[in-house]
Structure formats: C-alpha cells, structure tokens
Design a protein around this motif. Structure first.
Motif, PDB file in Angstrom:
ATOM      1  N   GLU A   1       0.837  -1.200   0.000  1.00  0.00           N
ATOM      2  CA  GLU A   1       0.000   0.000   0.000  1.00  0.00           C
ATOM      3  C   GLU A   1       0.872   1.251   0.000  1.00  0.00           C
ATOM      4  N   ILE A   2       0.296   2.328  -0.516  1.00  0.00           N
ATOM      5  CA  ILE A   2       0.888   3.659  -0.415  1.00  0.00           C
ATOM      6  C   ILE A   2      -0.083   4.462   0.439  1.00  0.00           C
ATOM      7  N   ASP A   3       0.424   5.022   1.535  1.00  0.00           N
ATOM      8  CA  ASP A   3      -0.428   5.711   2.495  1.00  0.00           C
ATOM      9  C   ASP A   3      -0.151   7.219   2.475  1.00  0.00           C
ATOM     10  N   PRO A   4      -0.947   7.995   1.713  1.00  0.00           N
ATOM     11  CA  PRO A   4      -0.732   9.440   1.679  1.00  0.00           C
ATOM     12  C   PRO A   4      -0.828  10.101   3.054  1.00  0.00           C
ATOM     13  N   ALA A   5      -1.635   9.566   3.971  1.00  0.00           N
ATOM     14  CA  ALA A   5      -1.755  10.152   5.317  1.00  0.00           C
ATOM     15  C   ALA A   5      -0.438  10.011   6.072  1.00  0.00           C
ATOM     16  N   ARG A   6       0.233   8.880   5.946  1.00  0.00           N
ATOM     17  CA  ARG A   6       1.529   8.675   6.591  1.00  0.00           C
ATOM     18  C   ARG A   6       2.560   9.628   5.996  1.00  0.00           C
ATOM     19  N   VAL A   7       2.542   9.764   4.674  1.00  0.00           N
ATOM     20  CA  VAL A   7       3.471  10.680   4.002  1.00  0.00           C
ATOM     21  C   VAL A   7       3.199  12.117   4.459  1.00  0.00           C
TER      22      VAL A   7
END
Length: 178
Positions: free
Chosen positions: A117-123
């Motif tokens: 997964e790619i998590d924009p919130a984490r970024v």
C-alpha cells in the motif's frame, strides 16, 4: 491515524494518476498535534496524486499546507508558522537496504521501498514533521548572556573561549620577557 486513506498498489491504474485530497477532521488533527508535540495545528491539508513510473515503481506528488503553533525556544510563548511545501516520494519495487550498519541516507533522498500500500496520510504526517521549524523563535526574542561561575570568581565570557583570544596577550608577554 487510521489507514482508511491507504491506496492498495494492486488496485492503482497503471495508465492514469490516482488523486487524493486529505483534510483531517478535528480528532485526527489533535492526534497529529500531540504526536508532533505541537501547541496547535490548523488548516492541515495534503493533496496530490500517485502515478506509475515504469512498470513497477510509483511516484507520489503533492502539496502540503498547515498552520502550526510551537513554543518559542527562548520565551516558550506560542509561535505560529505557516507551512506550504511540495512533497515528492518515489516508491521503488527494487529497494535495496544498505548492508553497512553506519549507512546514512542522504537528506534529499525521497525514495522508499514499495509495499502493498501507499499511504498518503503517513506521508503527510512525515512531511509535516520534517517541515517544522527546529528552533521556532518569537520576533525579537533573544537569549541574554548567562554567567555561571563560583562565588567570588570572574565569569568566563564568550571572548574568553575563542581559540585565539589569548594569543595576542601571550605574544606581548613573551616580548616583554625578551
């Protein structure tokens, strides 16, 4: 913060960008504020897109905006800072972890391993923490000179600790002795 905003890499289209627009609710803002040790956090937004680069890698491009309140390093009074920065991350399928135990990642390195997964919130949270002023200072706040010494002795000044401060005196003393 919940992973509701995570994007499953397997579900992302290869031929078109996938947009995201994050504006955390009050509870999430408060959680981020606490995690980052801020006095206040307002107007946090992170928008952009994720798109394929080549056959297996992905690129996230976005714009982060936030208003943060931190304590002044001198007076501890609140200091408000507006942050508006571009964010770029490259997720690499063939990520190689360095073998050396003392390896340092360059500061400008925006690459990381590609997971499921790619998590924009984490970024978003990571980019915000990296963008925070390290030493927030209220306008006009300055440190005074602090003198610490034993009673009855002369306090050492900044001039005294300069490496060549005493050389002129030593030279003059040696000339007198000649």
């Amino acid at each position: 913060m919940s992973n509701v905003t995570s994007l499953r890499v397997a579900d992302l289209p290869q031929n078109a960008p996938t947009s995201f627009d994050l504006r955390p609710a009050a509870a999430a803002l408060d959680e981020i504020r606490q995690d980052l040790g801020l006095l206040g956090l307002r107007k946090l937004s992170f928008s952009g897109d994720v798109q394929a680069r080549g056959k297996r890698d992905w690129v996230l491009n976005g714009k982060l905006g936030a208003t943060v309140i931190q304590p002044c390093i001198v007076t501890l009074e609140p200091v408000t800072t507006r942050i508006d920065i571009p964010v770029h991350r490259t997720f690499l399928a063939d990520w190689n972890d360095p073998d050396e135990p003392e390896f340092e990642i360059p500061e400008d390195d925006e690459s990381e391993p590609l997971g499921a997964e790619i998590d924009p919130a984490r970024v978003m949270v990571e980019a915000l923490s990296l963008a925070l002023p390290q030493y927030p200072r209220k306008d006009g706040a300055e440190l005074g000179q602090a003198d610490f010494t034993e009673p009855g002795k002369q306090a050492m000044t900044d001039e005294d600790v300069k490496p060549f401060a005493g050389l002129a005196e030593l030279r003059d003393a040696l000339k007198k002795d000649e």
